[in-house]
Design a protein around this motif. Structure first.
Motif, PDB file in Angstrom:
ATOM      1  N   PHE A   7       0.858  -1.178   0.000  1.00  0.00           N
ATOM      2  CA  PHE A   7       0.000   0.000   0.000  1.00  0.00           C
ATOM      3  C   PHE A   7       0.896   1.230   0.000  1.00  0.00           C
ATOM      4  O   PHE A   7       1.926   1.255   0.672  1.00  0.00           O
ATOM      5  CB  PHE A   7      -0.894   0.045   1.230  1.00  0.00           C
ATOM      6  N   THR A   8       0.472   2.221  -0.760  1.00  0.00           N
ATOM      7  CA  THR A   8       1.230   3.467  -0.790  1.00  0.00           C
ATOM      8  C   THR A   8       0.272   4.603  -1.123  1.00  0.00           C
ATOM      9  O   THR A   8      -0.845   4.367  -1.568  1.00  0.00           O
ATOM     10  CB  THR A   8       2.374   3.384  -1.830  1.00  0.00           C
ATOM     11  N   GLU A   9       0.705   5.829  -0.891  1.00  0.00           N
ATOM     12  CA  GLU A   9      -0.141   6.966  -1.243  1.00  0.00           C
ATOM     13  C   GLU A   9       0.041   7.272  -2.722  1.00  0.00           C
ATOM     14  O   GLU A   9       1.157   7.322  -3.227  1.00  0.00           O
ATOM     15  CB  GLU A   9       0.195   8.167  -0.368  1.00  0.00           C
ATOM     16  N   CYS A  10      -1.066   7.490  -3.401  1.00  0.00           N
ATOM     17  CA  CYS A  10      -1.044   7.779  -4.834  1.00  0.00           C
ATOM     18  C   CYS A  10      -0.326   9.107  -5.087  1.00  0.00           C
ATOM     19  O   CYS A  10      -0.633  10.109  -4.438  1.00  0.00           O
ATOM     20  CB  CYS A  10      -2.483   7.850  -5.345  1.00  0.00           C
ATOM     21  N   PRO A  11       0.634   9.151  -6.012  1.00  0.00           N
ATOM     22  CA  PRO A  11       1.355  10.404  -6.287  1.00  0.00           C
ATOM     23  C   PRO A  11       0.486  11.457  -6.978  1.00  0.00           C
ATOM     24  O   PRO A  11       0.878  12.618  -7.084  1.00  0.00           O
ATOM     25  CB  PRO A  11       2.494   9.968  -7.204  1.00  0.00           C
ATOM     26  N   HIS A  12      -0.709  11.067  -7.428  1.00  0.00           N
ATOM     27  CA  HIS A  12      -1.598  11.999  -8.135  1.00  0.00           C
ATOM     28  C   HIS A  12      -2.664  12.582  -7.206  1.00  0.00           C
ATOM     29  O   HIS A  12      -2.854  13.795  -7.162  1.00  0.00           O
ATOM     30  CB  HIS A  12      -2.236  11.273  -9.322  1.00  0.00           C
ATOM     31  N   CYS A  13      -3.348  11.716  -6.439  1.00  0.00           N
ATOM     32  CA  CYS A  13      -4.470  12.197  -5.619  1.00  0.00           C
ATOM     33  C   CYS A  13      -4.220  12.080  -4.116  1.00  0.00           C
ATOM     34  O   CYS A  13      -4.960  12.663  -3.330  1.00  0.00           O
ATOM     35  CB  CYS A  13      -5.754  11.457  -5.983  1.00  0.00           C
ATOM     36  N   GLY A  14      -3.194  11.305  -3.710  1.00  0.00           N
ATOM     37  CA  GLY A  14      -2.893  11.184  -2.283  1.00  0.00           C
ATOM     38  C   GLY A  14      -3.667  10.111  -1.553  1.00  0.00           C
ATOM     39  O   GLY A  14      -3.428   9.858  -0.374  1.00  0.00           O
ATOM     40  N   TYR A  43      14.254   3.578 -11.791  1.00  0.00           N
ATOM     41  CA  TYR A  43      15.584   4.186 -11.721  1.00  0.00           C
ATOM     42  C   TYR A  43      16.401   3.684 -12.897  1.00  0.00           C
ATOM     43  O   TYR A  43      16.423   2.492 -13.181  1.00  0.00           O
ATOM     44  CB  TYR A  43      16.269   3.844 -10.395  1.00  0.00           C
ATOM     45  N   ARG A  44      17.026   4.595 -13.592  1.00  0.00           N
ATOM     46  CA  ARG A  44      17.833   4.249 -14.766  1.00  0.00           C
ATOM     47  C   ARG A  44      19.285   4.634 -14.503  1.00  0.00           C
ATOM     48  O   ARG A  44      19.555   5.596 -13.790  1.00  0.00           O
ATOM     49  CB  ARG A  44      17.342   5.018 -15.995  1.00  0.00           C
ATOM     50  N   TYR A  45      20.157   3.880 -15.104  1.00  0.00           N
ATOM     51  CA  TYR A  45      21.585   4.171 -14.952  1.00  0.00           C
ATOM     52  C   TYR A  45      22.184   4.338 -16.334  1.00  0.00           C
ATOM     53  O   TYR A  45      22.166   3.413 -17.143  1.00  0.00           O
ATOM     54  CB  TYR A  45      22.282   3.042 -14.197  1.00  0.00           C
ATOM     55  N   VAL A  46      22.671   5.535 -16.613  1.00  0.00           N
ATOM     56  CA  VAL A  46      23.275   5.813 -17.908  1.00  0.00           C
ATOM     57  C   VAL A  46      24.649   6.430 -17.651  1.00  0.00           C
ATOM     58  O   VAL A  46      24.764   7.420 -16.915  1.00  0.00           O
ATOM     59  CB  VAL A  46      22.395   6.785 -18.743  1.00  0.00           C
ATOM     60  N   ASN A  47      25.669   5.841 -18.237  1.00  0.00           N
ATOM     61  CA  ASN A  47      27.046   6.331 -18.039  1.00  0.00           C
ATOM     62  C   ASN A  47      27.361   6.524 -16.552  1.00  0.00           C
ATOM     63  O   ASN A  47      27.881   7.555 -16.151  1.00  0.00           O
ATOM     64  CB  ASN A  47      27.265   7.636 -18.808  1.00  0.00           C
ATOM     65  N   GLU A  48      26.967   5.529 -15.756  1.00  0.00           N
ATOM     66  CA  GLU A  48      27.222   5.513 -14.311  1.00  0.00           C
ATOM     67  C   GLU A  48      26.485   6.611 -13.549  1.00  0.00           C
ATOM     68  O   GLU A  48      26.798   6.876 -12.392  1.00  0.00           O
ATOM     69  CB  GLU A  48      28.731   5.570 -14.024  1.00  0.00           C
ATOM     70  N   LYS A  49      25.540   7.268 -14.207  1.00  0.00           N
ATOM     71  CA  LYS A  49      24.717   8.248 -13.497  1.00  0.00           C
ATOM     72  C   LYS A  49      23.310   7.687 -13.366  1.00  0.00           C
ATOM     73  O   LYS A  49      22.779   7.119 -14.315  1.00  0.00           O
ATOM     74  CB  LYS A  49      24.668   9.578 -14.259  1.00  0.00           C
ATOM     75  N   ALA A  50      22.744   7.887 -12.179  1.00  0.00           N
ATOM     76  CA  ALA A  50      21.390   7.389 -11.936  1.00  0.00           C
ATOM     77  C   ALA A  50      20.393   8.533 -12.081  1.00  0.00           C
ATOM     78  O   ALA A  50      20.678   9.672 -11.710  1.00  0.00           O
ATOM     79  CB  ALA A  50      21.308   6.813 -10.531  1.00  0.00           C
ATOM     80  N   TYR A  51      19.272   8.242 -12.675  1.00  0.00           N
ATOM     81  CA  TYR A  51      18.195   9.223 -12.670  1.00  0.00           C
ATOM     82  C   TYR A  51      16.853   8.506 -12.582  1.00  0.00           C
ATOM     83  O   TYR A  51      16.755   7.315 -12.837  1.00  0.00           O
ATOM     84  CB  TYR A  51      18.265  10.156 -13.885  1.00  0.00           C
ATOM     85  N   VAL A  52      15.847   9.271 -12.181  1.00  0.00           N
ATOM     86  CA  VAL A  52      14.515   8.710 -11.983  1.00  0.00           C
ATOM     87  C   VAL A  52      13.683   8.974 -13.223  1.00  0.00           C
ATOM     88  O   VAL A  52      13.675  10.092 -13.740  1.00  0.00           O
ATOM     89  CB  VAL A  52      13.817   9.374 -10.772  1.00  0.00           C
ATOM     90  N   GLU A  53      13.020   7.945 -13.698  1.00  0.00           N
ATOM     91  CA  GLU A  53      12.110   8.113 -14.831  1.00  0.00           C
ATOM     92  C   GLU A  53      10.694   7.854 -14.333  1.00  0.00           C
ATOM     93  O   GLU A  53      10.382   6.762 -13.878  1.00  0.00           O
ATOM     94  CB  GLU A  53      12.469   7.141 -15.940  1.00  0.00           C
ATOM     95  N   GLU A  54       9.851   8.883 -14.407  1.00  0.00           N
ATOM     96  CA  GLU A  54       8.470   8.741 -13.959  1.00  0.00           C
ATOM     97  C   GLU A  54       7.544   8.866 -15.164  1.00  0.00           C
ATOM     98  O   GLU A  54       7.741   9.754 -16.001  1.00  0.00           O
ATOM     99  CB  GLU A  54       8.107   9.868 -12.994  1.00  0.00           C
ATOM    100  N   THR A  55       6.549   8.022 -15.250  1.00  0.00           N
ATOM    101  CA  THR A  55       5.514   8.197 -16.261  1.00  0.00           C
ATOM    102  C   THR A  55       4.174   8.252 -15.537  1.00  0.00           C
ATOM    103  O   THR A  55       3.947   7.528 -14.574  1.00  0.00           O
ATOM    104  CB  THR A  55       5.480   7.065 -17.304  1.00  0.00           C
ATOM    105  N   LYS A  56       3.316   9.148 -15.990  1.00  0.00           N
ATOM    106  CA  LYS A  56       2.034   9.340 -15.327  1.00  0.00           C
ATOM    107  C   LYS A  56       0.959   9.575 -16.384  1.00  0.00           C
ATOM    108  O   LYS A  56       1.005  10.584 -17.092  1.00  0.00           O
ATOM    109  CB  LYS A  56       2.136  10.533 -14.380  1.00  0.00           C
ATOM    110  N   GLN A  57       0.066   8.616 -16.524  1.00  0.00           N
ATOM    111  CA  GLN A  57      -1.106   8.782 -17.385  1.00  0.00           C
ATOM    112  C   GLN A  57      -2.178   9.351 -16.483  1.00  0.00           C
ATOM    113  O   GLN A  57      -2.569   8.705 -15.518  1.00  0.00           O
ATOM    114  CB  GLN A  57      -1.527   7.411 -17.931  1.00  0.00           C
TER     115      GLN A  57
END
Ligand SMILES: [Zn+2]
Length: 147
Positions: A7-14, A43-57
Motif C-alpha cells: 500500500f502506498t499513497e497515490c502520487p496523483h491524488c494522495g 531508476y535508470r543508470y546511464v554512463n554511471e549516473k542514476a536518474y529517476v524516470e516517472e511516467t504518469k497517465q
C-alpha cells in the motif's frame, strides 16, 4: 523479478492504493483505484549516473459497476475527463436490475477534488495508510517488518 504488492499513497491524488513494488530496484507501478492514474517510477543508470524516470497517465476517476454475478462486475478507469455520453452509459449500467447499487460508484477526480456522481464511496476510500495495513495485514507483507 522480485516484487511484492504494497500500500502506498497515490502520487496523483494522495489516496491510499495498492502498488507493485520491485524492491531490489525500487521500481514502483500502480493504477490508483480512486483517481485512475497509471503511474510508474523506475531508476535508470546511464554512463554511471542514476536518474529517476516517472511516467504518469492522468487519472480522472473510476467507475465500479458491481453485479450480482461477480464475473460481470467491472471497474473502469477514466483516463480522460468524463463526457456526457459516457456518463449516460455508466448511469444505464448502474440502473440495470442485476446491479448491486450499494457497492457501485462513479467517482470523478478533477482539479484535486473527488466527486461522487452515483452510488456510495467504497469503505476503503476513507482509510489512512495505517488503517489499510491493519485491515489487510494478512494479504500484504508489512514493510516495517524489514526494518
Ligand atoms: Zn490516485
Amino acid at each position: 523479478m522480485a516484487s511484492i504488492y504494497i500500500f502506498t499513497e497515490c502520487p496523483h491524488c494522495g489516496k491510499v492504493t495498492s502498488a507493485d513494488w520491485h524492491y531490489k530496484l525500487d521500481h514502483l507501478y500502480l493504477y490508483c483505484r480512486f483517481c485512475g492514474v497509471d503511474y510508474s517510477r523506475e531508476y535508470r543508470y546511464v554512463n554511471e549516473k542514476a536518474y529517476v524516470e516517472e511516467t504518469k497517465q492522468k487519472g480522472y476517476g473510476v467507475c465500479l459497476i458491481s453485479k450480482s454475478d461477480i464475473s460481470n462486475t467491472r471497474l473502469y478507469f477514466l483516463d480522460e475527463p468524463l463526457t456526457e455520453g459516457e456518463l449516460k452509459v455508466y448511469i444505464h449500467r448502474y440502473n440495470e436490475s442485476d446491479t448491486n447499487k450499494e457497492k457501485s460508484y462513479l467517482i470523478t477526480y478533477m482539479d484535486g477534488e473527488f466527486n461522487l456522481l452515483f452510488g456510495n464511496y467504497p469503505d476503503d476510500f476513507f482509510l489512512s495508510l495505517r488503517e489499510h495495513w491493519d485491515k489487510y495485514e494478512d494479504m500484504y507483507v508489512k514493510t516495517d517488518e524489514w526494518d
